[in-house]
Each structure stands twice: as structure tokens, then as C-alpha cells.
Design a protein around this motif. Structure first.
Motif: not given
Length: 282
Positions: A9-15
Motif C-alpha cells: 500500500s502507499q504507506k505500509e508493507l505486510v509480509v
């Protein structure tokens, strides 16, 4: 083999990492620092790692570049529609960032892996120069507007106006310096020079616009269709209708690359005036 899905997403990365079972999700900022933290995390995994993420406009690109340069990491960038259809096939009833990341990891594990081709280093460098020019031009326009407002009143001290004018001059020099560097980079690489020569042959596009356009277009996959290019730029029409009484005039969606739209604006105005095959603006 490790299979990793990253929801962007624009601000966050979920791994999410899957090794027979879905591991816990971890979140990172979508910044250069966050990208390096993800690489350090994945470097701790044993064996090779394959990573899957969606092509989410401009937000996935820098992450994909960083991951593709790391050792023992392979990256696949898929069409969001493919990820959506895969989630439907898995009968996913909910949609969260964690679920989306786990779905991408499952896609990576079960579907044929197609490695993402990182653009050439000179193309990435041109993109950085183009975006810096765009940022400086925006700041220069803001400063010029401030200068105009300051000159509109007799109460503004001379030093304020003088320093504002100096800032405008500094920004203009920086823009020109970046353009000169971009042109020098283009001359040094035959593929860039060929594309540059072709694009300035279009009415309305001169050197300044060509740099901005090539900076955004050359990083795109070569097999993209014209419709995909239009959608990527956010120039596709958006229709708004509701019932029998609401029917607004279609407008461009703007759900795409703002840098590309900005670069096309002035050339489009010039082309509508001097290109007989294009209709004039109403």
C-alpha cells in the motif's frame, strides 16, 4: 524453498511467509528503510526465497527493485486482477492486508513463477532524475506564486522579496542541472537515445517533456497494451451513473501515475493547437 507474499500500500508493507503453513504477518513502512528491513528479515531464511507482490501503481516499484538486487531473492510482480481471481478460487470470504499477503504467498507457491525483470540501471537513474525535476518544478511554481503575493503589498520588506527571488533562481538552476544530466545520460546509452529521438518527433513534445515521459514509460513492461498504458497514467474515463436521474459527465479517473499525467499536460495542449489530426479543446 520459501514463499513470501507482500501486500503493498502507499504507506505500509505486510509480509507473510509460508513454509507448509502460514506464518505470522509482519508490517513495515513503504520506505527505503522499510525495504532494507524486509531484505534483512528474508535473508535469515534458509534456502532460496520467492516473493510475490501486486503491481500497485507506483508503490510497488521501488520495493521490487530493492528485492531484485538482493541475494537469494526472486521477485514476481503479478497483475492485481490475477491475485483477485486467485483469491476467489481459494474461496476467501474476507479481505485484509494480512489475508491478501497470505494469498500472494499461496499464489507464489502454487502458480508458475515468472521472475520480474528489473529495468536497466540507466532507466532507473533517469526515473530518479525525472521525478526530482518534477518536485523542483512544483516547488518553483509555489515559490513564484508566493513572490507574486509578496509583491502585491507595499508592506513586504525588500529582503523578503529579494530572498524569494533568489530561491526561484536557485530552483531554476537546479532544474536545468538535472535536465543537463538527464540528457547526458540519454546520449551515453543507445537505447535511451533511440527512444528519446522518437518521442521528440511527436508534435508538442520537446526535450523537457521527453525526459519526464521517458522517465516514467521506460520502466514499464514492454508487452503492455495501449489500454494498459492509458489506465496506468490514470487517463481512462470514469463514468458515474446512479438510477435514472444521476448521470455525471465522464472524467478521467486519475487513478494512476501522476508524474505521467503531469508530463503529458502541456504537450497535449500544444498538440491540440498544432496537430491537425487532434480535435481542439472546447
Amino acid at each position: 524453498m520459501n514463499y513470501v507474499g507482500i501486500d503493498v500500500s502507499q504507506k505500509e508493507l505486510v509480509v507473510v511467509n509460508t513454509q507448509g503453513k502460514v506464518g505470522p504477518a509482519k508490517s513495515f513502512e513503504n520506505t527505503t528503510t522499510g525495504h532494507q528491513e524486509i531484505i534483512r528479515l528474508l535473508a535469515k531464511l534458509k534456502g532460496e526465497t520467492q516473493i510475490c507482490l501486486e503491481a500497485t501503481g507506483v508503490y510497488h516499484f521501488d520495493l521490487a527493485v530493492a528485492l531484485s538486487r538482493a541475494n537469494d531473492l526472486e521477485v514476481m510482480v503479478i497483475n492485481p486482477k490475477a491475485a483477485h481471481n486467485f483469491a476467489q478460487a481459494l474461496m476467501k470470504r474476507s479481505k485484509t492486508d494480512t489475508i491478501d499477503a497470505a494469498t500472494l504467498a499461496a499464489y507464489c507457491e502454487r502458480m508458475p513463477f515468472e521472475a520480474w525483470q528489473r529495468p536497466a540501471d540507466e532507466v532507473i537513474a533517469l526515473r530518479a532524475m525525472g521525478r526530482r525535476i518534477a518536485a523542483l518544478n512544483k516547488l518553483k511554481t509555489q515559490t513564484k506564486n508566493q513572490r507574486h503575493a509578496l509583491k502585491a503589498t507595499l508592506d513586504t520588506p525588500d529582503i523578503v522579496i529579494e530572498q524569494t527571488e533568489e530561491l526561484v533562481n536557485v530552483l531554476e538552476k537546479q532544474v536545468q542541472a538535472h535536465r543537463d544530466s538527464a540528457l547526458e545520460l540519454i546520449r551515453q546509452h543507445e537505447s535511451l537515445l533511440c527512444a528519446f529521438t522518437l518521442i521528440i518527433g511527436i508534435k508538442g513534445i520537446a526535450e523537457a517533456s521527453a525526459i519526464q515521459l521517458l522517465a516514467e514509460l521506460l520502466v514499464l513492461p514492454q508487452d503492455m497494451s495501449a489500454k494498459q498504458w492509458v489506465a496506468y497514467a490514470g487517463l481512462d474515463p470514469r463514468h458515474y451513473e446512479s438510477g435514472s436521474s444521476v448521470a455525471k459527465k465522464p472524467r478521467i479517473s486519475k487513478a494512476g501515475n501522476k508524474y505521467l499525467r503531469q508530463a503529458l499536460y502541456m504537450p497535449a495542449l500544444v498538440a491540440t493547437r498544432y496537430e491537425p489530426k487532434l480535435p481542439p479543446l472546447n
